[in-house]
Design a protein around this motif. Structure first.
Motif, PDB file in Angstrom:
ATOM      1  N   GLY A 216     -28.181 -47.141 -98.100  1.00 13.58           N
ATOM      2  CA  GLY A 216     -27.292 -46.015 -98.308  1.00 13.58           C
ATOM      3  C   GLY A 216     -26.160 -45.975 -97.309  1.00 13.58           C
ATOM      4  N   VAL A 217     -25.156 -45.164 -97.631  1.00 13.36           N
ATOM      5  CA  VAL A 217     -24.081 -44.876 -96.689  1.00 13.36           C
ATOM      6  C   VAL A 217     -24.645 -43.944 -95.615  1.00 13.36           C
ATOM      7  CG1 VAL A 217     -21.747 -43.938 -96.432  1.00 13.36           C
ATOM      8  CG2 VAL A 217     -22.408 -45.105 -98.553  1.00 13.36           C
ATOM      9  N   MET A 218     -24.154 -44.111 -94.396  1.00 12.88           N
ATOM     10  CA  MET A 218     -24.619 -43.287 -93.289  1.00 12.88           C
ATOM     11  C   MET A 218     -24.554 -41.805 -93.662  1.00 12.88           C
ATOM     12  SD  MET A 218     -22.679 -46.078 -92.506  1.00 12.88           S
ATOM     13  CE  MET A 218     -21.061 -45.502 -91.993  1.00 12.88           C
ATOM     14  N   GLY A 219     -25.669 -41.101 -93.439  1.00 13.70           N
ATOM     15  CA  GLY A 219     -25.746 -39.691 -93.774  1.00 13.70           C
ATOM     16  C   GLY A 219     -26.486 -39.413 -95.061  1.00 13.70           C
ATOM     17  N   ASP A 220     -26.750 -40.458 -95.847  1.00 17.88           N
ATOM     18  CA  ASP A 220     -27.457 -40.265 -97.121  1.00 17.88           C
ATOM     19  C   ASP A 220     -28.959 -40.509 -96.982  1.00 17.88           C
ATOM     20  OD1 ASP A 220     -25.110 -39.632 -98.360  1.00 17.88           O
ATOM     21  OD2 ASP A 220     -24.840 -41.558 -99.371  1.00 17.88           O
ATOM     22  N   GLY A 221     -29.409 -40.906 -95.809  1.00 16.88           N
ATOM     23  CA  GLY A 221     -30.816 -41.220 -95.621  1.00 16.88           C
ATOM     24  C   GLY A 221     -31.364 -40.640 -94.332  1.00 16.88           C
ATOM     25  N   VAL A 222     -32.331 -41.343 -93.723  1.00 21.62           N
ATOM     26  CA  VAL A 222     -33.091 -40.772 -92.615  1.00 21.62           C
ATOM     27  C   VAL A 222     -32.830 -41.427 -91.256  1.00 21.62           C
ATOM     28  CG1 VAL A 222     -34.957 -40.011 -94.133  1.00 21.62           C
ATOM     29  CG2 VAL A 222     -35.064 -42.307 -93.132  1.00 21.62           C
ATOM     30  N   ILE A 223     -31.928 -42.399 -91.180  1.00 23.97           N
ATOM     31  CA  ILE A 223     -31.674 -43.091 -89.920  1.00 23.97           C
ATOM     32  C   ILE A 223     -30.711 -42.278 -89.057  1.00 23.97           C
ATOM     33  CG2 ILE A 223     -30.709 -45.157 -88.836  1.00 23.97           C
ATOM     34  CD1 ILE A 223     -31.542 -46.761 -91.284  1.00 23.97           C
ATOM     35  N   ASP A 224     -31.043 -42.178 -87.766  1.00 24.97           N
ATOM     36  CA  ASP A 224     -30.142 -41.542 -86.805  1.00 24.97           C
ATOM     37  C   ASP A 224     -29.218 -42.630 -86.247  1.00 24.97           C
ATOM     38  OD1 ASP A 224     -28.837 -40.202 -84.771  1.00 24.97           O
ATOM     39  OD2 ASP A 224     -30.627 -39.131 -84.082  1.00 24.97           O
ATOM     40  N   ASN A 225     -28.164 -42.932 -86.997  1.00 22.91           N
ATOM     41  CA  ASN A 225     -27.224 -43.973 -86.582  1.00 22.91           C
ATOM     42  C   ASN A 225     -26.600 -43.669 -85.225  1.00 22.91           C
ATOM     43  OD1 ASN A 225     -26.306 -46.221 -88.755  1.00 22.91           O
ATOM     44  ND2 ASN A 225     -27.047 -44.414 -89.851  1.00 22.91           N
ATOM     45  N   HIS A 226     -26.300 -42.418 -84.978  1.00 24.40           N
ATOM     46  CA  HIS A 226     -25.621 -42.058 -83.730  1.00 24.40           C
ATOM     47  C   HIS A 226     -26.502 -42.345 -82.522  1.00 24.40           C
ATOM     48  CE1 HIS A 226     -22.777 -40.117 -81.110  1.00 24.40           C
ATOM     49  NE2 HIS A 226     -23.655 -39.201 -80.742  1.00 24.40           N
ATOM     50  N   ALA A 227     -27.772 -41.969 -82.599  1.00 24.07           N
ATOM     51  CA  ALA A 227     -28.676 -42.213 -81.475  1.00 24.07           C
ATOM     52  C   ALA A 227     -28.832 -43.701 -81.206  1.00 24.07           C
ATOM     53  CB  ALA A 227     -30.035 -41.574 -81.753  1.00 24.07           C
ATOM     54  N   LEU A 228     -28.945 -44.480 -82.272  1.00 26.01           N
ATOM     55  CA  LEU A 228     -29.081 -45.932 -82.092  1.00 26.01           C
ATOM     56  C   LEU A 228     -27.793 -46.536 -81.547  1.00 26.01           C
ATOM     57  CD1 LEU A 228     -31.093 -46.678 -85.330  1.00 26.01           C
ATOM     58  CD2 LEU A 228     -31.935 -46.942 -82.990  1.00 26.01           C
ATOM     59  N   ARG A 229     -26.652 -46.035 -82.000  1.00 27.60           N
ATOM     60  CA  ARG A 229     -25.374 -46.538 -81.466  1.00 27.60           C
ATOM     61  C   ARG A 229     -25.237 -46.213 -79.982  1.00 27.60           C
ATOM     62  NH1 ARG A 229     -20.585 -44.433 -79.181  1.00 27.60           N
ATOM     63  NH2 ARG A 229     -20.448 -42.792 -80.770  1.00 27.60           N
ATOM     64  N   LEU A 230     -25.627 -45.002 -79.585  1.00 28.56           N
ATOM     65  CA  LEU A 230     -25.570 -44.648 -78.168  1.00 28.56           C
ATOM     66  C   LEU A 230     -26.481 -45.553 -77.337  1.00 28.56           C
ATOM     67  CD1 LEU A 230     -25.516 -40.733 -78.228  1.00 28.56           C
ATOM     68  CD2 LEU A 230     -23.596 -42.291 -77.843  1.00 28.56           C
ATOM     69  N   ALA A 231     -27.640 -45.907 -77.886  1.00 26.13           N
ATOM     70  CA  ALA A 231     -28.558 -46.794 -77.175  1.00 26.13           C
ATOM     71  C   ALA A 231     -27.954 -48.186 -77.010  1.00 26.13           C
ATOM     72  CB  ALA A 231     -29.884 -46.878 -77.920  1.00 26.13           C
ATOM     73  N   VAL A 232     -27.309 -48.673 -78.052  1.00 21.85           N
ATOM     74  CA  VAL A 232     -26.660 -49.986 -77.973  1.00 21.85           C
ATOM     75  C   VAL A 232     -25.505 -49.944 -76.976  1.00 21.85           C
ATOM     76  CG1 VAL A 232     -25.290 -51.631 -79.313  1.00 21.85           C
ATOM     77  CG2 VAL A 232     -27.407 -50.731 -80.263  1.00 21.85           C
ATOM     78  N   ASP A 233     -24.737 -48.862 -77.003  1.00 17.77           N
ATOM     79  CA  ASP A 233     -23.664 -48.699 -76.017  1.00 17.77           C
ATOM     80  C   ASP A 233     -24.231 -48.725 -74.594  1.00 17.77           C
ATOM     81  OD1 ASP A 233     -21.920 -48.405 -78.128  1.00 17.77           O
ATOM     82  OD2 ASP A 233     -21.416 -46.306 -77.716  1.00 17.77           O
ATOM     83  N   ALA A 234     -25.331 -47.989 -74.394  1.00 17.09           N
ATOM     84  CA  ALA A 234     -25.935 -47.909 -73.064  1.00 17.09           C
ATOM     85  C   ALA A 234     -26.451 -49.258 -72.594  1.00 17.09           C
ATOM     86  CB  ALA A 234     -27.070 -46.881 -73.064  1.00 17.09           C
ATOM     87  N   ALA A 235     -26.783 -50.122 -73.547  1.00 18.20           N
ATOM     88  CA  ALA A 235     -27.233 -51.480 -73.213  1.00 18.20           C
ATOM     89  C   ALA A 235     -26.059 -52.427 -72.976  1.00 18.20           C
ATOM     90  CB  ALA A 235     -28.130 -52.017 -74.319  1.00 18.20           C
ATOM     91  N   GLY A 236     -24.841 -51.893 -73.042  1.00 23.72           N
ATOM     92  CA  GLY A 236     -23.673 -52.686 -72.676  1.00 23.72           C
ATOM     93  C   GLY A 236     -22.865 -53.262 -73.816  1.00 23.72           C
ATOM     94  N   TYR A 237     -23.251 -52.964 -75.054  1.00 25.04           N
ATOM     95  CA  TYR A 237     -22.477 -53.492 -76.184  1.00 25.04           C
ATOM     96  C   TYR A 237     -21.342 -52.529 -76.530  1.00 25.04           C
ATOM     97  CZ  TYR A 237     -21.060 -55.278 -80.700  1.00 25.04           C
ATOM     98  OH  TYR A 237     -20.305 -55.784 -81.731  1.00 25.04           O
TER      99      TYR A 237
END
Length: 270
Positions: A216-237
Motif C-alpha cells: 500500500g501507499v504510506m498511510g493506508d496500512g499499519v507500518i509506522d514509516n516515520h518511526a523507521l525513517r527516524l531510526a535509519v536517520d539516527a543510524a547515519g543514513y
C-alpha cells in the motif's frame, strides 16, 4: 516529516511507465531521484536510459535488481553470476548509489544450501563490483518469501552476510515492508549503522490482498514509516528514500495521480 529532496521514485511504483516516462514524471512532480529496474532499462537501452537520467538532472538511487544466486544446477548458478556481472555494469553506467540484491530461493534447494549459494555468489560478485566501483546492497525480504524469492530474511542475517566485506562495498537496503514486523527492528537498524545503503517506504495492508502485489501507499496500512525513517536517520543514513509499491490497482491508475499521492503521503508521513 520527510523533505521531498530525499524522495526517490522506485520505478516499480509506476510499472506501466517506460524509463523516459518515469524520468519525465519525476521532473513534473519535483522528485529529484529515481530507482530503475533492469527490465525497463533493457527495453529502453542502457545508453538511452542513462541519457534520459542525465538530461533530466536526476540522481539514480539504485538499480533493481541483482541476486537470484540460488539454483539447483551449477550451470544455472554460473549464468546467474554472469547476469550479476552485467547488472554491475549497468549500475556503473547509470552512476547508481547501489545495486540492489534480491538473493533468491528455490523450491528445489534446501534452505541451508541456498544460503550457502548466496554466500558463494557474493564471493564471486563482490570483487568485480569493487573493481567497477559499484556498491552491493543486500535487501532482506520478509520471511514469507523464503521458499521462492529470498533466503535472506532479517537485518541480523544480512549483516552477517555482509561482514566479510568492507562497509563501503556491501551494505543493506532496508524496506519497511520486509522489516517492520521484527520486534528487534530498531536495535537491528542501529547495528546496521555504516552499512545502510538505502531505505524504502510503503505500507502493509490489512488484510494483505496479495503477497507480491499487495503493498500500500504510506498511510493506508499499519507500518509506522516515520518511526523507521527516524531510526535509519539516527543510524547515519541521510540518502534518498525510495517509494517502492507493487500493487496492481496502483499500476492501473494514471501515473501522475499516483505520483501526486506519493508526494503527498511521503512529505506528510515519512
Amino acid at each position: 516529516m520527510a523533505d521531498i529532496q530525499r524522495l526517490s521514485l522506485n520505478q516499480a511504483t509506476v510499472q506501466n511507465w517506460s524509463v523516459k516516462e518515469a524520468v519525465d514524471g519525476c521532473v513534473r512532480h519535483g522528485i529529484p531521484s529515481i530507482a530503475l529496474w533492469r527490465h525497463k532499462i533493457h527495453e529502453a537501452g542502457l545508453q538511452q536510459s542513462a541519457q534520459h537520467v542525465r538530461d533530466a538532472g536526476l540522481h539514480v538511487s539504485s538499480v533493481c535488481r541483482g541476486g537470484m544466486f540460488v539454483a539447483p544446477s551449477a550451470a544455472e548458478r554460473k549464468e546467474r553470476i554472469m547476469d550479476n556481472f552485467r547488472a554491475v555494469e549497468e549500475a556503473k553506467e547509470l552512476n547508481a548509489d547501489s545495486l540492489v540484491m534480491v538473493v533468491g530461493a528455490s523450491t528445489e534447494v534446501p534452505i541451508a544450501d541456498a544460503r550457502q549459494m548466496v554466500a558463494d555468489g557474493l564471493a564471486e560478485l563482490v570483487p568485480y563490483a569493487r573493481e567497477q566501483g559499484v556498491k552491493i546492497g543486500l535487501e532482506p525480504l520478509h520471511p514469507m518469501y523464503a521458499g521462492d524469492r529470498s533466503v535472506l530474511n532479517t537485518i541480523d542475517q544480512s549483516l552477517a552476510m555482509a561482514a566479510p566485506y568492507a562497509a563501503d562495498e556491501v551494505g543493506l537496503i532496508l524496506d519497511v515492508f520486509h522489516i517492520w514486523w521484527d520486534p528487534t527492528v530498531f536495535e537491528q537498524i542501529q547495528r546496521a549503522a555504516g552499512r545502510i545503503f538505502g531505505f524504502h517506504a510503503c505500507d502493509w495492508l490489512v488484510p494483505l490482498p496479495d503477497t507480491l502485489l499487495g503493498r500500500g501507499v504510506m498511510g493506508d496500512g499499519v507500518i509506522d514509516n516515520h518511526a523507521l525513517r527516524l531510526a535509519v536517520d539516527a543510524a547515519g543514513y541521510n540518502g534518498p528514500i525510495e517509494v517502492e509499491i507493487f500493487n496492481q490497482a496502483l499500476w492501473d491508475t494514471p501515473g501522475d495521480d499516483v505520483l501526486n499521492k506519493v508526494v503527498e503521503r511521503f512529505t506528510a508521513l515519512v
